[in-house]
Motif scaffolding. Structure first.
Motif, PDB file in Angstrom:
ATOM      1  N   TYR A 103       0.973  -1.294   0.345  1.00 26.03           N
ATOM      2  CA  TYR A 103      -0.442  -0.130  -0.404  1.00 26.03           C
ATOM      3  C   TYR A 103       0.878   0.887  -0.002  1.00 26.03           C
ATOM      4  O   TYR A 103       1.815   1.008   0.936  1.00 26.03           O
ATOM      5  CB  TYR A 103      -0.631   0.248   1.390  1.00 26.03           C
ATOM      6  CG  TYR A 103      -2.342  -1.226   1.145  1.00 26.03           C
ATOM      7  CD1 TYR A 103      -3.413  -0.945   0.865  1.00 26.03           C
ATOM      8  CD2 TYR A 103      -1.486  -2.606   1.501  1.00 26.03           C
ATOM      9  CE1 TYR A 103      -4.469  -1.591   0.477  1.00 26.03           C
ATOM     10  CE2 TYR A 103      -2.688  -3.540   1.872  1.00 26.03           C
ATOM     11  CZ  TYR A 103      -3.902  -2.718   1.129  1.00 26.03           C
ATOM     12  OH  TYR A 103      -5.242  -3.717   0.826  1.00 26.03           O
ATOM     13  N   GLU A 104       0.521   2.265  -0.917  1.00 28.98           N
ATOM     14  CA  GLU A 104       1.102   3.825  -0.907  1.00 28.98           C
ATOM     15  C   GLU A 104       1.001   3.727   0.162  1.00 28.98           C
ATOM     16  O   GLU A 104       1.916   5.150   0.433  1.00 28.98           O
ATOM     17  CB  GLU A 104       0.313   4.419  -1.586  1.00 28.98           C
ATOM     18  CG  GLU A 104       1.922   5.676  -2.424  1.00 28.98           C
ATOM     19  CD  GLU A 104       1.427   6.193  -3.636  1.00 28.98           C
ATOM     20  OE1 GLU A 104       1.538   7.011  -4.052  1.00 28.98           O
ATOM     21  OE2 GLU A 104      -0.111   5.887  -4.476  1.00 28.98           O
ATOM     22  N   ARG A 341      -3.697   2.618  -4.076  1.00 27.50           N
ATOM     23  CA  ARG A 341      -3.068   4.463  -4.345  1.00 27.50           C
ATOM     24  C   ARG A 341      -3.720   5.453  -4.227  1.00 27.50           C
ATOM     25  O   ARG A 341      -5.358   5.003  -3.900  1.00 27.50           O
ATOM     26  CB  ARG A 341      -2.911   3.850  -5.847  1.00 27.50           C
ATOM     27  CG  ARG A 341      -1.814   2.979  -6.643  1.00 27.50           C
ATOM     28  CD  ARG A 341      -0.777   2.683  -6.343  1.00 27.50           C
ATOM     29  NE  ARG A 341       0.394   1.661  -6.292  1.00 27.50           N
ATOM     30  CZ  ARG A 341       1.184   0.799  -5.771  1.00 27.50           C
ATOM     31  NH1 ARG A 341       0.349   1.083  -4.123  1.00 27.50           N
ATOM     32  NH2 ARG A 341       1.642   0.148  -5.651  1.00 27.50           N
TER      33      ARG A 341
END
Length: 522
Positions: A103-104, A341
């Motif tokens: 996960y960003e 994102r």
């Protein structure tokens, strides 16, 4: 194997093994034993949650998505031991799910888990039924809400909500199985036509499950499936013969608590948005007035502010602080719920939270040059921004928003305003309507001041040791000191008393509404 491609291979291999096991047994027997396991007595809430009901819902979905489920003749029934072995295979397969470091931002990972699991851990919220009563049922008979629902469901919103109340009470006592006759006996004021219309709306025939699930199965099989919302939120009852099997009391409660909203939006989103937006803004304003603080709405703001620009729905003056409030009757699409994102969340919030962020700044920037006779519309030393949503977005405050959409996106908006007109990121909160109701109820009762509470929340969120994931956790902290607030208590009592007059058993039911009691109402 490492990386996304490796986990896809791992998932596909594991799923094929699970599918092979599923095909050994009669699908209805898997459904039955899965619900027996889910409904078995638990020592505690933790014990019940440890059964991971979201995985049980996923297994049931896989069972009936299988095209061979339509021809199960000759298959034996599964035993409870075999069922638990099958569930262990599903649990093992979650190792192929996305890792937190994919996960960003780590907050995106926590949001995905919250959407997957939180409502399975909550108490039944009858207050959600009462909110639908207030927003959707207390409108003129020719209103879009009522005419559209009656035409599509074959039942009035009022009757649907009262039957929902009765069904929630019944499932609590009856367990996983509900008979049509039992609902008739429980609700004699309703005709067979009404009860049947209600049951059709919230159920699916077991023989139609494959077709119904296939129609909504857009993404197919993959590791991301573990974080998807269960399709059984649309039909929490499965009709098996003359019985209705409830797939989960939490799924049922969640489904009925938002059914009118979900049905009207799903049926025709474009026609729904305008009347709902207006109704939701009015509803937020009604609760805001309970604070008894000086306030103006967007019409007064447009008349009182100089220049051109957007406005928020409400402005409240509390001491030397302005609280700007915007009602955003939105929910998060599936892609935004489990987003890896920041760009996905940004696109999902462009017309809601990001728009509120921009509108709040526009109002603050126009206040210094105001020449209004209204004392509320005035520049003050502090500014706060609240956006109120209909459902959870799990973006509790400004810091989280910056984390999940990217601080650069907020900087683009802030760049249009002077530094002194920028709202501090820690002064921004995003609340569900339930959280807002409870806060306004506490403020109106004098348990806490509006800005006083925001300052408490801000202080707690300034430290990793005390920060909260949701705004409701701040309310829980306050309730430990001043007592619980029960929003919509009058509506709940009115609905209960109306049923009790016709069905005496309701007066003594476990859903007897009491002041300050949270378990059954909040």
């Amino acid at each position: 194997m490492e990386g996304t491609a490796g986990r896809e291979v791992e998932f596909n291999e594991g799923f094929r093994e699970i599918q092979g096991l599923i095909r050994r047994y009669h699908p209805v027997s898997i459904l039955k034993e899965a619900l027996v396991y889910l409904y078995a007595p638990a020592k505690s809430k933790f014990d019940r949650t440890s059964r991971q009901p979201w995985l049980i819902m996923l297994l049931i979905k896989w069972v009936f998505l299988d095209v061979l489920s339509k021809k199960p003749m000759g298959r034996p029934s599964i035993t409870q031991g075999q069922l638990q072995g099958l569930l262990q295979k599903v649990l093992d397969l979650t190792d192929s799910d996305r890792m937190p470091n994919e996960y960003e931002d780590l907050r995106l990972f926590f949001r995905a888990l919250a959407y997957q699991q939180f409502f399975y851990q909550a108490d039944g919220k009858l207050v959600d039924i009462a909110r639908q009563e207030t927003i959707f049922a207390k409108v003129p008979e020719n209103h879009y809400f009522k005419t559209k629902f009656l035409k599509g469901v074959g039942l009035s919103i009022e009757s649907f909500l009262r039957l929902s109340f009765a069904l929630l009470a019944s499932v609590g006592k009856q367990g996983m199985v509900l008979s049509r006759e039992h609902l008739f006996a429980l609700c004699p004021p309703f005709s067979p036509i009404e009860v049947d219309a209600f049951l059709r709306a919230v159920s699916v025939e077991v023989n139609d499950l494959n077709q119904t699930l296939t129609a909504t199965d857009v993404d197919g099989r993959g590791p991301g499936e573990f974080l998807q919302q269960t399709p059984f939120l649309k039909f929490p009852l499965v009709k098996v013969g003359n019985q209705y099997w409830c797939v989960s009391p939490h799924v049922l409660s969640r489904s009925l608590g938002h059914f009118v909203y979900d049905y009207l939006k799903r049926d025709d989103v474009n026609s729904f948005n305008a009347p709902f937006g207006k109704a939701f803004e009015s509803y937020v304003g009604k609760w805001l007035r309970k604070s008894k603080l000086p306030m103006v709405d967007e019409n007064e703001l447009m008349r009182g502010l100089s220049g051109q620009g957007g406005v928020v729905d409400f402005l409240v003056a509390d001491g030397d602080s302005n609280v700007l409030i915007d009602a955003k009757g939105v929910e998060m699409a599936q892609r935004g719920m489990a987003a890896l994102r920041k760009g996905d969340v940004r696109r999902a919030t462009e017309t809601s939270l990001l728009k509120a962020f921009k509108q709040g700044h526009e109002v603050v920037s126009r206040l210094p040059s105001v020449n209004s006779k209204n004392p509320v519309i005035s520049q003050r030393s502090k500014n706060y921004l609240l956006a109120v949503t209909y459902k959870e977005l799990y973006i509790g405050n400004g810091r989280t928003l910056a984390g999940v959409v990217g601080n650069a996106e907020l900087d683009k908006i802030r760049a249009n305003y002077a530094l002194e007109h920028q709202i501090p990121i820690e002064n921004i909160y995003f609340l569900t309507i339930h959280e807002f109701e409870e806060l306004m109820d506490m403020v109106g009762c004098g348990k806490v001041g509006f800005v006083e509470f925001l300052e408490r929340a801000k202080l707690a969120d300034s430290s990793p040791d005390t920060q909260k994931f949701t705004f409701e956790m701040h309310l829980d902290e306050l309730a430990r000191h001043v007592g619980r607030s029960v929003p919509l208590i009058d509506v709940l009592k009115e609905m209960r008393d109306e049923l009790a007059k016709k069905v005496p058993a309701f007066a003594a039911s476990r859903y007897a509404v009491k002041e300050g009691k949270k378990d059954d109402t909040a």
